[in-house]
Scaffold this motif. Structure first.
Motif, PDB file in Angstrom:
ATOM      1  N   GLN A  11      52.052  26.292  33.850  1.00  0.00           N
ATOM      2  CA  GLN A  11      52.268  27.806  33.965  1.00  0.00           C
ATOM      3  C   GLN A  11      51.052  28.682  33.711  1.00  0.00           C
ATOM      4  O   GLN A  11      50.820  29.571  34.263  1.00  0.00           O
ATOM      5  CB  GLN A  11      53.457  28.208  32.908  1.00  0.00           C
ATOM      6  CG  GLN A  11      54.966  27.999  33.742  1.00  0.00           C
ATOM      7  CD  GLN A  11      56.072  28.283  32.648  1.00  0.00           C
ATOM      8  OE1 GLN A  11      55.833  28.688  31.625  1.00  0.00           O
ATOM      9  NE2 GLN A  11      57.047  28.363  32.954  1.00  0.00           N
ATOM     10  N   ARG A  12      50.398  27.995  32.619  1.00  0.00           N
ATOM     11  CA  ARG A  12      49.180  28.849  32.143  1.00  0.00           C
ATOM     12  C   ARG A  12      48.091  28.672  33.353  1.00  0.00           C
ATOM     13  O   ARG A  12      47.554  29.750  33.613  1.00  0.00           O
ATOM     14  CB  ARG A  12      48.414  28.078  30.849  1.00  0.00           C
ATOM     15  CG  ARG A  12      48.275  29.202  29.783  1.00  0.00           C
ATOM     16  CD  ARG A  12      47.613  28.833  28.846  1.00  0.00           C
ATOM     17  NE  ARG A  12      47.477  27.600  28.462  1.00  0.00           N
ATOM     18  CZ  ARG A  12      48.100  26.417  27.619  1.00  0.00           C
ATOM     19  NH1 ARG A  12      48.987  27.092  27.237  1.00  0.00           N
ATOM     20  NH2 ARG A  12      47.866  25.373  27.503  1.00  0.00           N
ATOM     21  N   SER A  13      48.012  27.479  33.840  1.00  0.00           N
ATOM     22  CA  SER A  13      46.973  27.446  35.005  1.00  0.00           C
ATOM     23  C   SER A  13      47.507  27.899  36.295  1.00  0.00           C
ATOM     24  O   SER A  13      46.680  28.838  36.946  1.00  0.00           O
ATOM     25  CB  SER A  13      46.809  25.809  35.383  1.00  0.00           C
ATOM     26  OG  SER A  13      48.032  25.419  36.009  1.00  0.00           O
ATOM     27  N   GLY A  14      48.621  28.092  36.598  1.00  0.00           N
ATOM     28  CA  GLY A  14      49.323  29.165  37.587  1.00  0.00           C
ATOM     29  C   GLY A  14      48.755  30.597  37.205  1.00  0.00           C
ATOM     30  O   GLY A  14      48.319  31.256  38.263  1.00  0.00           O
ATOM     31  N   LEU A  15      48.961  30.999  35.985  1.00  0.00           N
ATOM     32  CA  LEU A  15      48.644  32.571  35.755  1.00  0.00           C
ATOM     33  C   LEU A  15      47.091  32.523  36.132  1.00  0.00           C
ATOM     34  O   LEU A  15      46.668  33.616  36.540  1.00  0.00           O
ATOM     35  CB  LEU A  15      49.132  32.567  34.374  1.00  0.00           C
ATOM     36  CG  LEU A  15      49.285  34.026  34.177  1.00  0.00           C
ATOM     37  CD1 LEU A  15      50.496  34.740  34.458  1.00  0.00           C
ATOM     38  CD2 LEU A  15      49.322  34.503  32.336  1.00  0.00           C
ATOM     39  N   LEU A  16      46.179  31.560  35.599  1.00  0.00           N
ATOM     40  CA  LEU A  16      44.991  31.875  35.698  1.00  0.00           C
ATOM     41  C   LEU A  16      44.568  31.995  37.260  1.00  0.00           C
ATOM     42  O   LEU A  16      43.685  32.759  37.688  1.00  0.00           O
ATOM     43  CB  LEU A  16      44.242  30.656  35.303  1.00  0.00           C
ATOM     44  CG  LEU A  16      43.003  30.703  34.482  1.00  0.00           C
ATOM     45  CD1 LEU A  16      42.878  31.825  33.268  1.00  0.00           C
ATOM     46  CD2 LEU A  16      42.418  29.478  34.128  1.00  0.00           C
ATOM     47  N   ALA A  18      46.551  33.175  39.553  1.00  0.00           N
ATOM     48  CA  ALA A  18      46.923  34.342  40.141  1.00  0.00           C
ATOM     49  C   ALA A  18      46.059  35.562  39.741  1.00  0.00           C
ATOM     50  O   ALA A  18      46.344  36.647  40.120  1.00  0.00           O
ATOM     51  CB  ALA A  18      48.328  34.482  39.714  1.00  0.00           C
ATOM     52  N   LEU A  19      45.299  35.481  38.600  1.00  0.00           N
ATOM     53  CA  LEU A  19      44.685  36.259  37.941  1.00  0.00           C
ATOM     54  C   LEU A  19      43.857  37.408  38.859  1.00  0.00           C
ATOM     55  O   LEU A  19      43.709  38.823  38.662  1.00  0.00           O
ATOM     56  CB  LEU A  19      43.927  36.020  36.688  1.00  0.00           C
ATOM     57  CG  LEU A  19      43.711  36.829  35.646  1.00  0.00           C
ATOM     58  CD1 LEU A  19      45.080  37.592  35.015  1.00  0.00           C
ATOM     59  CD2 LEU A  19      42.873  36.443  34.639  1.00  0.00           C
ATOM     60  N   PRO A  20      43.041  36.924  39.715  1.00  0.00           N
ATOM     61  CA  PRO A  20      42.235  37.858  40.451  1.00  0.00           C
ATOM     62  C   PRO A  20      43.176  38.546  41.198  1.00  0.00           C
ATOM     63  O   PRO A  20      42.856  39.900  41.252  1.00  0.00           O
ATOM     64  CB  PRO A  20      41.365  36.717  41.402  1.00  0.00           C
ATOM     65  CG  PRO A  20      41.310  35.439  40.600  1.00  0.00           C
ATOM     66  CD  PRO A  20      42.472  35.367  39.929  1.00  0.00           C
ATOM     67  N   ALA A  21      43.996  38.136  41.931  1.00  0.00           N
ATOM     68  CA  ALA A  21      45.143  38.869  42.611  1.00  0.00           C
ATOM     69  C   ALA A  21      45.647  40.053  41.826  1.00  0.00           C
ATOM     70  O   ALA A  21      45.929  40.990  42.297  1.00  0.00           O
ATOM     71  CB  ALA A  21      46.059  37.912  43.333  1.00  0.00           C
ATOM     72  N   ILE A  22      46.069  39.611  40.701  1.00  0.00           N
ATOM     73  CA  ILE A  22      46.445  40.615  39.685  1.00  0.00           C
ATOM     74  C   ILE A  22      45.771  41.740  39.124  1.00  0.00           C
ATOM     75  O   ILE A  22      46.130  42.837  39.304  1.00  0.00           O
ATOM     76  CB  ILE A  22      47.262  39.675  38.386  1.00  0.00           C
ATOM     77  CG1 ILE A  22      48.463  38.921  38.902  1.00  0.00           C
ATOM     78  CG2 ILE A  22      47.788  40.817  37.369  1.00  0.00           C
ATOM     79  CD1 ILE A  22      48.937  37.813  37.618  1.00  0.00           C
ATOM     80  N   ILE A  23      44.675  41.330  38.880  1.00  0.00           N
ATOM     81  CA  ILE A  23      43.802  42.375  38.797  1.00  0.00           C
ATOM     82  C   ILE A  23      43.578  43.318  39.895  1.00  0.00           C
ATOM     83  O   ILE A  23      43.700  44.470  39.632  1.00  0.00           O
ATOM     84  CB  ILE A  23      42.478  41.809  38.313  1.00  0.00           C
ATOM     85  CG1 ILE A  23      42.660  41.113  37.135  1.00  0.00           C
ATOM     86  CG2 ILE A  23      41.449  43.035  38.315  1.00  0.00           C
ATOM     87  CD1 ILE A  23      41.371  40.192  36.457  1.00  0.00           C
ATOM     88  N   TRP A  24      43.211  42.753  41.085  1.00  0.00           N
ATOM     89  CA  TRP A  24      42.961  43.555  42.236  1.00  0.00           C
ATOM     90  C   TRP A  24      44.111  44.440  42.452  1.00  0.00           C
ATOM     91  O   TRP A  24      43.837  45.677  43.007  1.00  0.00           O
ATOM     92  CB  TRP A  24      42.672  42.595  43.384  1.00  0.00           C
ATOM     93  CG  TRP A  24      42.441  42.995  44.813  1.00  0.00           C
ATOM     94  CD1 TRP A  24      43.517  43.581  45.591  1.00  0.00           C
ATOM     95  CD2 TRP A  24      41.372  43.725  45.229  1.00  0.00           C
ATOM     96  NE1 TRP A  24      43.020  44.070  46.727  1.00  0.00           N
ATOM     97  CE2 TRP A  24      41.572  44.332  46.757  1.00  0.00           C
ATOM     98  CE3 TRP A  24      39.792  43.525  44.837  1.00  0.00           C
ATOM     99  CZ2 TRP A  24      40.411  44.650  47.187  1.00  0.00           C
ATOM    100  CZ3 TRP A  24      38.958  43.958  45.797  1.00  0.00           C
ATOM    101  CH2 TRP A  24      39.252  44.526  46.779  1.00  0.00           C
TER     102      TRP A  24
END
Lengths: 287, 378
Positions: A11-16, A18-24
């Motif tokens: 789950q952690r690596s999944g979040l990682l 997705a992070l660029p997209a989430i920030i964007w």
């Protein structure tokens, strides 16, 4: 234990990832959206400047004086979507049922071919075709079918024509995908059980290809509601749509809160359409 | 009595798409098929994939139009009638249950298309589901059912229309072995109960033999032989049929004499034996022939034990060399070479120990009655 750890790590690596997209999306979508939402309740102090206090004034205008345009946006979009469906379904069906793979690819290529030319240019072309001294009127007059030129340009009709023309591929492609996936053994089964071609289509083929119809309708309706190039060039005042109003508020008028209120309203319309799409899709799948 | 289904010189050609651009290049999927299927018969069309059995079935159903020839159902020409006006219904290979309808809606569909009022359609559909023991699943969707249950729904959906003929296209192909055996028995019982003609297509010879009254063996678009399971197993007309149904030994020899029902065949080493002529005795003539002989119909003895041979019927006795022997549980397989031909002999293991002491490389005697060997058409 180990399993739970592994799952957490995953789950952690999944979040990682997705992070660029989430920030964007957070910076350039959610934040501006919030600003637009807040602005729509603020007072217009001067051109391009907003201030407190909170007010419902802009929504009152949106659903008051501008309700004609709102309503027109909706009905033009609905009509355009329906026409796209009526043209697009048979076309998609035709393409998907070609035996020859080469013919199928060529047809699909031709469907998306208009995208190779700039949308603005193509819309201008319609002005030339539809104008009072345009190609269509010239031909009709030349043939002696009409005396005075028909008013084609600057009407809702012209806007619908332009929207259908522009967004037809968005209807054709999802329906094509649905029909392509459809197994024609079900038509054999329907025929076998006594259904003629028409009944087989409406009882079996259409219900089973509805996901494509819903997807295509959403893909056409949503950009139609927000359209502003097409109504701007082809609609005149008769075909003015909500998109034009919004662009005017943020452009010439610099009435940011009114523009924001109109934008929020348009988003609500689109969300209602999307909700209907999801609901219809779910009802089909569920019992 | 008019047959329930009759095919007269039916031909189906498909244009060979893609392979050749030559105009008029056609593939004959079904080539001059003639069949008569009686009312109430359980009839199987058997053959390897691509033999034309499914195309034939689809022509009876109406999904394909014959290139030439005629199809009659209960004496009425149907080859020009669309499928939805034919008194036949089909159980499709993977059932083709409508996924967007519930089980009961699937079964009602055909009745509603006939214009049966909703109430009555519902009642009859419930009866049909009851017949296949699936009343409890009426409100479910096909994808919530197991393969065997889907198969039953497909059967109910077809039978509820009370067709003159039920067509089944590899109906058990998608099921696992155990379920297959169960469904075979169930289908057979069902057919006897409803009493309508069943025509079913399969590539499984055991399935065809255990279920059907009569079997048509097809190959490359032709019907090679039509007959009961026994006819086809015991008296195959040619090498293909003999080879397709069960295990067979083939002898090549010369037919030197034709008598009443048997012929005398001479092998390369000069030994002779008697074999049965085919059902149509005129189809073979003297000269080079092939003889089919089932492995389980041959007896085998080591030298010096000939006295144990049964004496009730006249037997052919040939001599050969044993060069392989495999114990496979129920049977023992012996491979024997006779006059340059390899022959498999299968003996059932009825006792704990072997009756005889065989040694590899030893000369053995094999024997079989003339009725067990069949002379084949070339």
């Amino acid at each position: 234990m180990l399993e739970a750890q592994a799952r957490r790590r995953q789950q952690r690596s999944g979040l990682l990832l997705a992070l660029p997209a989430i920030i964007w999306l957070g910076l350039f979508f959610l934040l501006p959206l919030g600003i637009v939402g807040v602005f729509s309740f603020l007072t217009r102090e001067a051109a391009g400047i907003v201030s407190l206090p909170f007010t419902l004034e802009h929504y009152e205008r949106t659903f008051g004086v501008f309700s004609v345009v709102l309503w027109r946006s909706v009905w033009i979009s609905v009509v355009s979507t329906v026409i796209c469906l009526l043209i697009g379904y048979p076309l998609a069906f035709f393409i998907a049922t070609r035996q020859n793979n080469w013919v199928r690819q060529l047809c699909l290529f031709m469907v998306v071919l208009p995208f190779w030319t700039n949308f603005l240019v193509r819309t201008y072309a319609w002005r030339i075709l539809l104008g009072d001294q345009g190609t269509i009127n010239a031909i009709l007059q030349g043939l002696g079918l009409i005396d005075a030129p028909l008013t084609l340009l600057n009407t809702p009709f012209a806007v619908i024509l332009g929207l259908v023309y522009g967004f037809l591929p968005f209807m054709v492609l999802p329906i094509y995908a649905s029909v392509d996936r459809f197994d024609f053994k079900y038509v054999d089964a329907a025929h076998d059980l006594g259904a003629n071609d028409i009944k087989a289509f409406f009882r079996v083929v259409l219900p089973m290809t509805l996901p494509g119809v819903f997807a295509g309708s959403a893909l056409v309706f949503i950009p139609c509601v927000g359209a502003f190039v097409t109504p701007d060039l082809l609609g005149g005042t008769q075909g003015l749509m909500i998109g034009n109003l919004i662009s005017r508020q943020f452009g010439q008028s610099l009435n940011l809160p009114l523009g924001s209120a109109l934008s929020v309203t348009m988003m609500l319309i689109v969300m209602v359409a999307l909700l209907a799409y999801v609901r219809l899709g779910n009802r089909r799948l569920g019992g | 009595m008019t047959p329930d289904v009759e095919l007269r010189q039916v031909v189906k050609e498909f244009s060979a798409a893609g392979k050749s651009k030559r105009a008029g290049y056609q593939v004959r999927a079904v080539d001059n098929v003639n069949l008569q299927i009686a009312q109430g018969e359980f009839f199987a069309m058997l053959g390897p994939s691509g033999c034309g059995k499914t195309t034939t079935l689809r022509m009876i159903a109406g999904f394909e139009t014959p290139t030439s020839g005629e199809i009659y159902i209960r004496g009425k020409a149907v080859h020009d009638i669309p499928p939805f006006h034919r008194p036949v219904n089909t159980v499709f290979q993977d059932y083709a249950l409508f996924p967007h309808m519930t089980v009961i809606q699937n079964v009602m569909f055909g009745l509603r298309m006939e214009g049966v009022p909703r109430q009555e359609a519902q009642r009859r559909a419930e009866e049909a589901l009851d017949m296949v023991k699936l009343s409890h699943a009426a409100a479910r969707r096909p994808n919530q059912l197991s393969g065997g249950q889907q198969q039953r729904v497909a059967l109910a959906r077809a039978l509820v229309k009370r067709p003159s003929v039920l067509l089944l296209d590899e109906p058990l192909g998608a099921l696992d072995l155990k379920l297959r055996k169960e469904m075979q028995a169930e289908l057979k019982t069902m057919q006897q109960r409803v009493g309508i003609t069943f025509i079913f297509v399969t590539h499984d010879q055991e399935e065809a033999m255990s279920m059907a009254n009569r079997i048509a063996v097809m190959h490359e678009g032709h019907v090679l032989q039509v007959g009961t399971a026994r006819d086809i197993y015991e008296r195959p007309v040619n090498r293909f049929v003999a080879d397709f149904i069960g295990e067979t030994n083939f002898f090549v020899g010369n037919l030197v004499e034709k008598r009443d029902k048997v012929g005398v065949v001479k092998l390369a080493d000069g030994a002779t034996f008697e074999a049965s002529l085919p059902l149509d005795a005129s189809s073979v003539s003297e000269g080079k022939v092939t003889v089919a002989l089932r492995p389980e119909r041959i007896g085998i003895f080591p030298p010096g034990e000939e006295d144990d041979m049964p004496r009730e019927v006249p037997l052919n006795v040939l001599e050969g060399v044993l060069y392989e022997m495999d114990y496979i549980g129920t049977d023992t397989r012996y491979t024997v070479e006779i006059a340059g031909t390899t022959l498999v002999v299968r003996e059932q293991n009825v006792d704990y120990e072997d009756n005889y002491d065989f040694r590899l490389g030893q000369t053995v005697k094999i024997f079989f009655p003339a009725v067990s060997a069949t002379i084949l058409q070339e």
